[in-house]
Design an enzyme around this catalytic site. Structure first.
Site, PDB file in Angstrom:
ATOM      1  N   ARG A   1     -41.218  -6.853 -17.555  1.00  0.00           N
ATOM      2  CA  ARG A   1     -41.148  -8.300 -17.391  1.00  0.00           C
ATOM      3  C   ARG A   1     -42.277  -8.760 -16.478  1.00  0.00           C
ATOM      4  NH1 ARG A   1     -35.049  -9.716 -15.840  1.00  0.00           N
ATOM      5  NH2 ARG A   1     -36.190 -10.687 -14.146  1.00  0.00           N
TER       6      ARG A   1
ATOM      7  N   ARG B   1     -38.437  -0.781 -13.984  1.00  0.00           N
ATOM      8  CA  ARG B   1     -37.631  -1.367 -15.068  1.00  0.00           C
ATOM      9  C   ARG B   1     -38.473  -1.665 -16.310  1.00  0.00           C
ATOM     10  NH1 ARG B   1     -33.614  -6.216 -13.857  1.00  0.00           N
ATOM     11  NH2 ARG B   1     -35.457  -7.387 -13.220  1.00  0.00           N
TER      12      ARG B   1
ATOM     13  N   LYS C   1     -27.025  -5.852 -12.671  1.00  0.00           N
ATOM     14  CA  LYS C   1     -26.066  -6.861 -13.129  1.00  0.00           C
ATOM     15  C   LYS C   1     -26.016  -6.913 -14.668  1.00  0.00           C
ATOM     16  CE  LYS C   1     -27.938 -10.326 -10.761  1.00  0.00           C
ATOM     17  NZ  LYS C   1     -29.053  -9.717 -10.008  1.00  0.00           N
TER      18      LYS C   1
ATOM     19  N   ARG D   1     -39.188 -12.175  -4.883  1.00  0.00           N
ATOM     20  CA  ARG D   1     -37.826 -12.333  -5.406  1.00  0.00           C
ATOM     21  C   ARG D   1     -36.802 -11.769  -4.423  1.00  0.00           C
ATOM     22  NH1 ARG D   1     -38.464  -9.259 -10.603  1.00  0.00           N
ATOM     23  NH2 ARG D   1     -36.264  -9.570 -10.979  1.00  0.00           N
TER      24      ARG D   1
ATOM     25  N   ARG E   1     -27.006 -18.624  -7.309  1.00  0.00           N
ATOM     26  CA  ARG E   1     -28.034 -17.992  -6.490  1.00  0.00           C
ATOM     27  C   ARG E   1     -28.275 -18.757  -5.203  1.00  0.00           C
ATOM     28  NH1 ARG E   1     -30.716 -15.107 -11.058  1.00  0.00           N
ATOM     29  NH2 ARG E   1     -32.397 -13.944 -10.097  1.00  0.00           N
TER      30      ARG E   1
HETATM   31  P1  ADP Z   1     -33.430 -11.001 -11.599  1.00  0.00           P
HETATM   32  O1  ADP Z   1     -31.978 -11.137 -11.227  1.00  0.00           O
HETATM   33  O2  ADP Z   1     -33.776  -9.600 -11.887  1.00  0.00           O
HETATM   34  O3  ADP Z   1     -34.354 -11.706 -10.668  1.00  0.00           O
HETATM   35  P2  ADP Z   1     -33.053 -12.923 -13.740  1.00  0.00           P
HETATM   36  O4  ADP Z   1     -33.320 -12.624 -15.170  1.00  0.00           O
HETATM   37  O5  ADP Z   1     -31.650 -13.135 -13.341  1.00  0.00           O
HETATM   38  O6  ADP Z   1     -33.725 -11.739 -12.959  1.00  0.00           O
HETATM   39  O7  ADP Z   1     -33.874 -14.214 -13.298  1.00  0.00           O
HETATM   40  C1  ADP Z   1     -35.259 -14.343 -13.553  1.00  0.00           C
HETATM   41  C2  ADP Z   1     -35.765 -15.636 -12.939  1.00  0.00           C
HETATM   42  O8  ADP Z   1     -35.095 -16.751 -13.537  1.00  0.00           O
HETATM   43  C3  ADP Z   1     -35.498 -15.786 -11.454  1.00  0.00           C
HETATM   44  O9  ADP Z   1     -36.488 -15.156 -10.671  1.00  0.00           O
HETATM   45  C4  ADP Z   1     -35.517 -17.314 -11.291  1.00  0.00           C
HETATM   46  O10 ADP Z   1     -36.839 -17.805 -11.310  1.00  0.00           O
HETATM   47  C5  ADP Z   1     -34.848 -17.781 -12.581  1.00  0.00           C
HETATM   48  N1  ADP Z   1     -33.374 -17.933 -12.403  1.00  0.00           N
HETATM   49  C6  ADP Z   1     -32.388 -17.162 -12.944  1.00  0.00           C
HETATM   50  N2  ADP Z   1     -31.161 -17.585 -12.568  1.00  0.00           N
HETATM   51  C7  ADP Z   1     -31.372 -18.659 -11.766  1.00  0.00           C
HETATM   52  C8  ADP Z   1     -30.512 -19.535 -11.038  1.00  0.00           C
HETATM   53  N3  ADP Z   1     -29.180 -19.372 -11.028  1.00  0.00           N
HETATM   54  N4  ADP Z   1     -31.088 -20.536 -10.322  1.00  0.00           N
HETATM   55  C9  ADP Z   1     -32.402 -20.710 -10.294  1.00  0.00           C
HETATM   56  N5  ADP Z   1     -33.271 -19.908 -10.934  1.00  0.00           N
HETATM   57  C10 ADP Z   1     -32.781 -18.898 -11.673  1.00  0.00           C
END
Ligand code: ADP
Length: 256
Positions: free
Chosen positions: A201, A168, A55, A212, A130
């Site tokens: 990360r 990654r 993404k 996740r 999400r």
């Molecule tokens: P990825 O999509 O690879 O899991 P992100 O950088 O999008 O990584 O998100 C990292 C973390 O941030 C998620 O595992 C979650 O804990 C939090 N997070 C991100 N976006 C949201 C969201 N829309 N709602 C709740 N938690 C979020």
């Protein structure tokens, strides 16, 4: 060529339909807000897909092409954590555990960011919604702003996601992401753009990745089904080279 002739006939249609007030102004009046301007603007693009589906990479390509900002909820949260804010401290616990940050923390951060002037023309949303509840509140928010979203789902088989996530590596300075298996940097472990040492990360560790991916299935799948039921979901094959994925996104956006 084909698109050009369609444009001409659309202009003629509008001229006839509006009593020839001047095709350009008639077009401006009748075009929805998000396609006005010399170039087609895409307004809001929502990028959905499991963790590791690319993404961020696709957001970067979209922002370069359409000059609208990327709003990554993961980056917004990580920024709060880095700055040691109260919200950041609370969010960090959930993020480290591979769990979703509660809406009571997430939504105000997002709304605040979207209210900034650079988001007025549109933006690319990476990592939100999400959950089904987030999809519904996003719909309400965008309705208030008069910005209808394009919903893109990047589809990648689960077995491949695991390798994408464990491999990654991120540049902590410019946020560019690499993959040691599929998309390595030119010099081992150094960012191509600025030479910074790449990092993994903390939530890209195996047991956190499993959690996740489970969270995605359990929480995000209902949001995807919500869009699919309403016929608003555009599916894109995320399991191909990034430039091919970008091409598929562009052609599907253009035909919407
Ligand atoms: P990825 O999509 O690879 O899991 P992100 O950088 O999008 O990584 O998100 C990292 C973390 O941030 C998620 O595992 C979650 O804990 C939090 N997070 C991100 N976006 C949201 C969201 N829309 N709602 C709740 N938690 C979020």
């Amino acid at each position: 060529m084909q698109r050009e002739s369609r444009k001409v006939s659309r202009r003629r249609f509008l001229k006839e339909a509006t009593g020839a007030v001047g095709a350009a102004s008639a077009l401006t009046i009748l075009k929805p807000r998000w396609v006005r301007g010399a170039e087609k603007e895409f307004g809001v693009v929502v990028l959905l897909g499991p963790p590791g589906a690319g993404k961020s990479e696709q957001s970067r390509r979209l922002t370069a092409r359409h000059s609208i900002p990327i709003i990554s909820t993961g980056d917004l949260l990580r920024d709060q954590v880095r700055r040691g804010t109260q919200l950041g401290l609370q969010a960090d616990t959930y993020m480290k555990a591979g769990q979703l940050v509660p809406d009571s923390l997430m939504n105000p951060i997002l709304e605040d960011r979207l209210s900034q002037p650079d988001c007025a023309r549109g933006f690319i949303l990476d990592g939100y919604p999400r959950t089904l509840a987030q999809a519904e509140s996003l719909d309400a928010l965008l309705k208030r702003k008069g910005l209808p979203p394009h919903i893109i789902l990047l589809e990648v088989p689960t077995e491949r996601l695991f390798k994408l996530l464990t491999g990654r590596r991120i540049c902590p300075r410019c946020n560019r992401s690499y993959n040691i298996y599929f998309q390595p940097p030119q010099k081992e472990n150094l960012c191509d753009a600025d030479g910074t040492t790449l990092v993994q990360r903390p939530d890209d560790k195996e047991e956190v990745i499993r959690r996740r991916l489970d969270t995605y299935q359990r929480e995000t799948q209902p949001a995807i089904e919500y869009y699919a039921r309403q016929g608003r979901l555009v599916r894109v094959n995320g399991d191909q080279p990034p430039e091919k994925v970008a091409g598929e996104i562009e052609s599907k956006l253009a035909s919407q």
